[in-house]
Scaffold this active site. Sequence first.
Site, mmCIF file in Angstrom:
data_model
loop_
_atom_site.group_PDB
_atom_site.id
_atom_site.type_symbol
_atom_site.label_atom_id
_atom_site.label_comp_id
_atom_site.label_asym_id
_atom_site.label_seq_id
_atom_site.Cartn_x
_atom_site.Cartn_y
_atom_site.Cartn_z
ATOM 1 N N ASP A 46 -6.875 21.395 -10.858
ATOM 2 C CA ASP A 46 -7.211 20.175 -11.602
ATOM 3 C C ASP A 46 -6.835 20.436 -13.056
ATOM 4 O OD1 ASP A 46 -8.469 18.146 -13.103
ATOM 5 O OD2 ASP A 46 -10.079 17.910 -11.642
ATOM 6 N N TYR A 53 -15.372 20.147 -11.977
ATOM 7 C CA TYR A 53 -15.886 18.782 -12.229
ATOM 8 C C TYR A 53 -16.984 18.475 -11.202
ATOM 9 C CZ TYR A 53 -15.330 13.626 -12.534
ATOM 10 O OH TYR A 53 -15.514 12.272 -12.673
ATOM 11 N N ARG A 62 0.824 -1.218 0.000
ATOM 12 C CA ARG A 62 0.000 0.000 0.000
ATOM 13 C C ARG A 62 0.852 1.259 0.000
ATOM 14 N NH1 ARG A 62 -1.697 1.690 4.662
ATOM 15 N NH2 ARG A 62 -2.384 -0.306 5.483
ATOM 16 N N LYS A 93 -7.905 9.594 -18.017
ATOM 17 C CA LYS A 93 -8.227 10.183 -19.319
ATOM 18 C C LYS A 93 -7.089 9.906 -20.309
ATOM 19 C CE LYS A 93 -11.938 11.466 -17.240
ATOM 20 N NZ LYS A 93 -12.087 12.650 -16.449
HETATM 21 C C1 LIG Z 1 -12.677 12.576 -15.084
HETATM 22 C C2 LIG Z 1 -12.252 13.711 -14.240
HETATM 23 C C3 LIG Z 1 -11.934 13.531 -12.893
HETATM 24 C C4 LIG Z 1 -12.122 12.202 -12.198
HETATM 25 O O1 LIG Z 1 -11.385 11.165 -12.726
HETATM 26 P P1 LIG Z 1 -11.838 9.630 -12.493
HETATM 27 O O2 LIG Z 1 -10.624 8.866 -12.770
HETATM 28 O O3 LIG Z 1 -12.972 9.378 -13.439
HETATM 29 O O4 LIG Z 1 -12.271 9.511 -11.063
HETATM 30 C C5 LIG Z 1 -11.496 14.627 -12.178
HETATM 31 N N1 LIG Z 1 -11.385 15.835 -12.746
HETATM 32 C C6 LIG Z 1 -11.690 16.048 -14.037
HETATM 33 C C7 LIG Z 1 -11.551 17.404 -14.612
HETATM 34 C C8 LIG Z 1 -12.139 14.999 -14.821
HETATM 35 O O5 LIG Z 1 -12.459 15.226 -16.094
#
Ligand SMILES: *Cc1c(COP(=O)(O)O)cnc(C)c1O
Length: 395
Positions: free
Chosen positions: A185, A113, A60, A210
């Site tokens: 972010d 988000y 972990r 992504k």
């Molecule tokens: C998709 C996304 C997240 C979250 O990511 P996950 O891996 O789906 O939990 C956070 N911030 C933004 C801007 C996103 O597009």
Amino acid sequence: MALKDDESVRRAPATEVVHLGRDPFSHHGFVNLPPYRGSTVLYPTLESIEAKTQPFTYGRRGTPTVRALETALTRLAGGADTKLAASGYQAVTTALLAFAEAGDHVLIADTVYHPTRQFCDYLLKRIGVETEYYDPTIGSRIAALIRANTRLVYVESPGSQTFEMQDIPAIAEVTRARNVWLLADNTWASPLYCRPLDLGADVVIEAGTKYLVGHADALLGSITSNARAARHVERAAGTLGVCPGSEETYLALRGLHTLDVRLARHQETGLRLAEWLKARPEVERVMHPALPDDPGYAIWKRDFTGATGLFSIVLKPVPKPGLAAFLDGLKLFGMGYSWGGFESLVIPFDCKSYRTATHWQCDGQALRFHAGLEDINDLIADLNAGFARMKAASA
Ligand SMILES: *Cc1c(COP(=O)(O)O)cnc(C)c1O
């Protein structure tokens, strides 16, 4: 990784992503680092347990695969340290919990988000943290919202779904002067097209799910911090037990090596689709910060080195059967959440109901597109046929 991580040599990102996170001759010459799996890590002697100097102690708390990706992302983002999380959203919540405590006030972009918003409204509220949403275009006027108990400002640029650009350097000047943390972010841009730490942020969050993973087959998040913020994030991640899966980490590391070339194609196709859609009579407006007449273009041009494949449009009002005929018959654009994979996507959205600091105004249906790696002409033909169906079904 002595050779690959030579800090004295500055290489282009395209070269960095190919070589970072690999060390073939520590692994019998195999090009890729294997996915280390494991909970228990053995110590050879009592002395080694007591010395607490062994680099890996428990699954972990990190593996060589996890550490390799963390080191690569730290380097790409220009940070001091990175912690991986099991998803992008877990990276968001961990980063917020690393700083916010009872009695604090936090400032969150209204275009954040949506799940991030839910975390603030539900969990941060429960632990006694007050969230205030602000207009993402606020820039240096954020100064007027900073209170004595403001702990952090959270930016996401461009904003989710509607792509408003934020003036991160202007906001950073205020947060630095007022001793407030700045969290960003950066999922849309990825570490290749924007480096928020260079723009003055303390912490950058990426949903590796992504573009880093890039194949819609794994979830992963990362939090990269500057030297000031790193120990707070490390402590929170360790205390919360945040850790990524080994297979997911391997897939993200593999995705890293092709990130530059994939992003270049997502960028080109995204821009061409956005331009094509903009010229269509059915389209009211296009939100894409790399289009020269977009309100965010100047900031994008100044702070970013590229655009990825995600953007939105607003259609002129069309009856529901027309919209359904357009969307349901698309052959190459799938309808689904998330993005960043090799495939093109489209999803309807409506952010009117939950934004509070800004007023999202549109009469027609809003759609978010993800430009995949298909041939541009095939994608345009698919949309063209969709508009013909829309017309026929709306008549
Ligand atoms: C998709 C996304 C997240 C979250 O990511 P996950 O891996 O789906 O939990 C956070 N911030 C933004 C801007 C996103 O597009």
